[in-house]
Design an enzyme around this catalytic site. Structure first.
Site, PDB file in Angstrom:
ATOM      1  N   GLU A  34       0.666  -1.210   0.134  1.00  9.95           N
ATOM      2  CA  GLU A  34       0.201  -0.044  -0.070  1.00  9.95           C
ATOM      3  C   GLU A  34       0.754   1.405   0.343  1.00  9.95           C
ATOM      4  OE1 GLU A  34      -2.848   0.654   3.575  1.00  9.95           O
ATOM      5  OE2 GLU A  34      -3.421   1.403   2.889  1.00  9.95           O
ATOM      6  N   ARG A 260       6.128 -12.871   9.353  1.00  3.91           N
ATOM      7  CA  ARG A 260       6.104 -11.470   9.190  1.00  3.91           C
ATOM      8  C   ARG A 260       7.737 -11.618   9.466  1.00  3.91           C
ATOM      9  NH1 ARG A 260       3.678  -6.788  10.043  1.00  3.91           N
ATOM     10  NH2 ARG A 260       5.728  -5.970  11.036  1.00  3.91           N
ATOM     11  N   LYS A 270       5.172   1.178   8.729  1.00 11.89           N
ATOM     12  CA  LYS A 270       5.036   2.206   8.464  1.00 11.89           C
ATOM     13  C   LYS A 270       4.184   2.834   8.924  1.00 11.89           C
ATOM     14  CE  LYS A 270       3.883   0.398   4.803  1.00 11.89           C
ATOM     15  NZ  LYS A 270       2.758  -0.343   3.254  1.00 11.89           N
TER      16      LYS A 270
HETATM   17  P1  ATP Z   1       2.955  -1.819   7.837  1.00 14.40           P
HETATM   18  O1  ATP Z   1       2.146  -2.380   9.068  1.00 14.40           O
HETATM   19  O2  ATP Z   1       4.277  -2.046   8.034  1.00 14.40           O
HETATM   20  O3  ATP Z   1       2.064  -1.080   7.342  1.00 14.40           O
HETATM   21  P2  ATP Z   1       1.791  -3.494   5.841  1.00 14.40           P
HETATM   22  O4  ATP Z   1       1.604  -5.118   5.581  1.00 14.40           O
HETATM   23  O5  ATP Z   1       0.737  -2.789   6.373  1.00 14.40           O
HETATM   24  O6  ATP Z   1       2.482  -3.061   6.904  1.00 14.40           O
HETATM   25  P3  ATP Z   1       2.021  -3.565   3.216  1.00 14.40           P
HETATM   26  O7  ATP Z   1       1.780  -2.282   2.117  1.00 14.40           O
HETATM   27  O8  ATP Z   1       1.143  -4.118   3.316  1.00 14.40           O
HETATM   28  O9  ATP Z   1       1.978  -2.803   4.378  1.00 14.40           O
HETATM   29  O10 ATP Z   1       2.492  -4.723   2.823  1.00 14.40           O
HETATM   30  C1  ATP Z   1       3.014  -5.100   1.424  1.00 14.40           C
HETATM   31  C2  ATP Z   1       3.729  -6.859   2.084  1.00 14.40           C
HETATM   32  O11 ATP Z   1       4.859  -6.682   2.445  1.00 14.40           O
HETATM   33  C3  ATP Z   1       2.017  -7.271   2.278  1.00 14.40           C
HETATM   34  O12 ATP Z   1       2.413  -8.133   1.476  1.00 14.40           O
HETATM   35  C4  ATP Z   1       2.519  -7.746   3.274  1.00 14.40           C
HETATM   36  O13 ATP Z   1       2.394  -8.644   4.437  1.00 14.40           O
HETATM   37  C5  ATP Z   1       3.588  -7.560   3.089  1.00 14.40           C
HETATM   38  N1  ATP Z   1       4.925  -7.598   4.246  1.00 14.40           N
HETATM   39  C6  ATP Z   1       4.816  -6.270   5.999  1.00 14.40           C
HETATM   40  N2  ATP Z   1       5.533  -6.389   6.417  1.00 14.40           N
HETATM   41  C7  ATP Z   1       5.288  -7.174   6.730  1.00 14.40           C
HETATM   42  C8  ATP Z   1       7.254  -7.797   7.314  1.00 14.40           C
HETATM   43  N3  ATP Z   1       6.957  -7.178   8.560  1.00 14.40           N
HETATM   44  N4  ATP Z   1       7.570  -9.718   7.308  1.00 14.40           N
HETATM   45  C9  ATP Z   1       7.098  -9.827   6.245  1.00 14.40           C
HETATM   46  N5  ATP Z   1       6.271  -9.496   5.261  1.00 14.40           N
HETATM   47  C10 ATP Z   1       5.403  -8.178   5.528  1.00 14.40           C
HETATM   48 MG    MG Z   2      -1.282  -2.738   5.384  1.00  9.37          MG
END
Ligand code: ATP
Ligand code: MG
Length: 555
Positions: A34, A260, A270
């Site tokens: 995102e 994760r 983020k």
């Molecule tokens: P954040 O909580 O930091 O915003 P998010 O999962 O909401 O992380 P996205 O942009 O939705 O962020 O993530 C894109 C991809 O990265 C998704 O497939 C998510 O599962 C993966 N991802 C995010 N954080 C991690 C992590 N700590 N380890 C492994 N994969 C991750």
């Molecule tokens: Mg997300």
């Protein structure tokens, strides 16, 4: 990713089987961020996994922005994410994709569910809706609007789209099961009213699909064979499957979850990283202390080291916390192998070589790397006045040779790639501080052993005081002092290390001024440094500490 044929984790086993069974001719994965912030080290794990699988199995991996929430998304994030993926060494298949490319289809699919009696417009306020929803152990109850006719729902939904209602006044919900033990199936929201411009679609829409209504369908549209996401979406899988079963999708993706990445001493969210940026705790998303990909880049971490690290930690289905020392170890290993060597004096003490005339410049040469001859040689001007590090000299003649392998008054030391010298006397200021050491060089000792009666204690680094250059060094330490900054009772902001950055002036060998931004070095006996990507110039050299030579934070 490993290049061996043996599957190295459960996802590879699944893919091996799917291919062997002829379920797919080739695989298609995607990385679906995102665009609401910069990517962090956790995303690097997901990138390496998705793009790595596509590479290993000669399939394809899409880069798709999950841009269903215009409120928090921005074009700068889109641009930064593309740059980060490329920098890590991956290339997505075809054009970049956006969930918003499919908004027309999602809208059609919403109409489809309404016509089938599987979605309805609900007027409950958010507070009421949450009360109707119940909780894990208490079944929810049906919304009074659940029985609206398909005609009424079609009319209301079209008017939602036309902008007739205020934000929050109505939502479109799936009609599934308010008593389900899975909260995600209790008539989840499909569309919300948001009178907000979107970075890709402008003002075309004032209703936006929920993440859940969009995510699986994006995979269906793109023909994703293995939809890989983190474990927290496991409970959403029944809902995604419900959409796939109830919509005229061209392809049925299947979701697989993995653990994760959590790193100690690090926050990987983020939202929290944005807070550090917004409150000025760091200089920006790419501050070298940030665990963002662009921060690690500016810090001097290399793509190969980050990929190696992701390989090392593996892919599992059980959550754990990885020691940040493992990441640092991967960086150190990579730089030890690849970074050119150079000399920099961080705490200068002047040494005057009394048997070398003023104005004379002798050119010493040194290998750029001890075991990489292809990296060439560098020229080190040797002059009457040089700097050594203050900690490399002592007047204390009682220290054993074993304990102090540096310069002692009345004794010898080798200057790296130059002469053996002897310290003859010291000059002090009024406070008794040593301001100068006067020394003599032993002729014929460049690249040669001294006569037997001369026994240097060790080898130290140095820089010419007249030919060397000054540089700004930015010495970074961990951003958080707490092992689990965001997992305790206290606000993670309380655990920010107040001493995570120190700026100092150092003397560097002259050739270093010509370093290219992002070029990494081992400053011998000091640490790994990188020419700052943004601020370094030949006129004003700036180097960032990437990592120390050894793990000094060890337990
Ligand atoms: P954040 O909580 O930091 O915003 P998010 O999962 O909401 O992380 P996205 O942009 O939705 O962020 O993530 C894109 C991809 O990265 C998704 O497939 C998510 O599962 C993966 N991802 C995010 N954080 C991690 C992590 N700590 N380890 C492994 N994969 C991750
Ligand atoms: Mg997300």
């Amino acid at each position: 990713m490993s290049t061996t044929d043996k599957p190295s984790h459960f996802l590879e086993q699944i893919i091996d089987k799917d291919l062997a069974d002829g379920k797919f001719a080739s695989i298609c994965t995607r990385f679906p961020p995102e665009p609401n912030g910069f990517l962090h080290v956790g995303h690097a794990k997901s990138i390496c996994l998705n793009f790595g699988l596509a590479e290993k199995y000669q399939g394809q991996c899409n880069l798709r922005f999950d841009d269903t929430n215009p409120e928090k998304e921005e074009q700068v994030y889109v641009d930064a994410i593309k740059e980060d993926v490329r920098w890590l060494g991956f290339q997505w298949a075809g054009e970049v994709r956006y969930a918003s490319d499919y908004f027309d289809t999602f809208y059609e699919w919403a109409l489809h569910l309404i016509r089938e009696g599987k979605a309805y417009v609900c007027d409950l306020s958010p507070e009421e809706a949450s009360e109707y929803r119940g909780w894990a152990t208490k079944p929810g109850k049906d919304s009074p609007y659940r029985t609206r006719s398909a005609e009424e729902n079609l009319d209301l939904f079209e008017r939602m789209r036309a902008g007739e209602f205020d934000e929050g006044a109505k939502v479109l919900r799936a009609k599934i099961d308010m008593a389900s033990s899975n909260m995600n199936l209790r008539d989840p929201i499909l569309y919300r009213i948001r009178k907000q411009s979107h970075h890709q679609t402008g003002d075309k829409w004032c209703i936006y699909p929920s993440y859940d209504f969009a995510h699986g369908q994006e995979d269906a549209i793109e023909g994703i064979t293995h939809s890989i996401c983190t474990l927290e979406f496991q409970d959403h899988r029944p809902l995604y499957d419900w959409f796939i079963e109830n919509l005229p999708v061209p392809h049925k993706p299947r979701q697989y979850e993995f653990a994760r990445l959590n790193l100690n001493y690090t926050v990987t969210s983020k939202r929290k990283l944005k807070k550090l940026v917004d409150e000025g705790v760091v200089s920006g998303w790419d501050d070298p202390r940030m665990p963002t990909i662009s921060g690690m880049r500016r810090r001097g971490y290399t793509p190969s080291a980050i990929r190696k690290f992701c390989d090392m930690i593996g892919v599992t289905r059980s959550d754990g916390i990885v020691d940040v020392a493992m990441l640092e170890h991967a960086i150190r290993d990579d730089l030890n192998e690849n970074a050119a060597r150079a000399m920099a004096v961080l705490d200068p003490l002047k040494v005057v070589i009394t048997n070398l005339p003023e104005g004379e410049v002798q050119e010493m040469t040194a290998a750029a790397h001890p075991n990489r001859p292809e990296l060439g040689e560098r020229v080190l001007p040797f002059t009457r006045e040089i700097y050594i590090d203050r900690s490399d000299f002592t007047e204390d003649t009682t220290l054993s040779r074993k304990k102090f392998k540096r310069l002692v008054l009345g004794e010898w030391v080798r200057l790296r790639s130059a002469y053996v010298i002897r310290a003859d006397e010291v000059v002090k200021d009024d406070d008794g501080k040593i301001v100068e050491v006067r020394a003599t060089l032993v002729p014929g000792t460049v690249g040669e052993n001294p006569p037997e009666n001369i026994r240097p204690r060790g080898v130290i680094h140095w820089v010419s005081a007249t030919q060397g250059r000054q540089a700004e060094l930015r010495i970074y330490d961990r951003l958080f002092t707490h092992e689990a900054p965001d997992r305790g009772e206290e606000d993670f902001m309380k655990h920010v290390n107040p001493e995570s950055l120190a700026v100092m002036q150092a003397w560097i060998e002259p050739g270093l001024a010509d370093a290219k931004p992002e070029q990494g070095f081992q400053f011998e006996r000091e640490g790994y440094f990188v020419a700052d990507r943004l601020d370094h110039t030949a006129e004003n050299p700036v180097f960032n500490l990437t990592i120390g030579l050894k793990d000094t934070q060890g337990k």
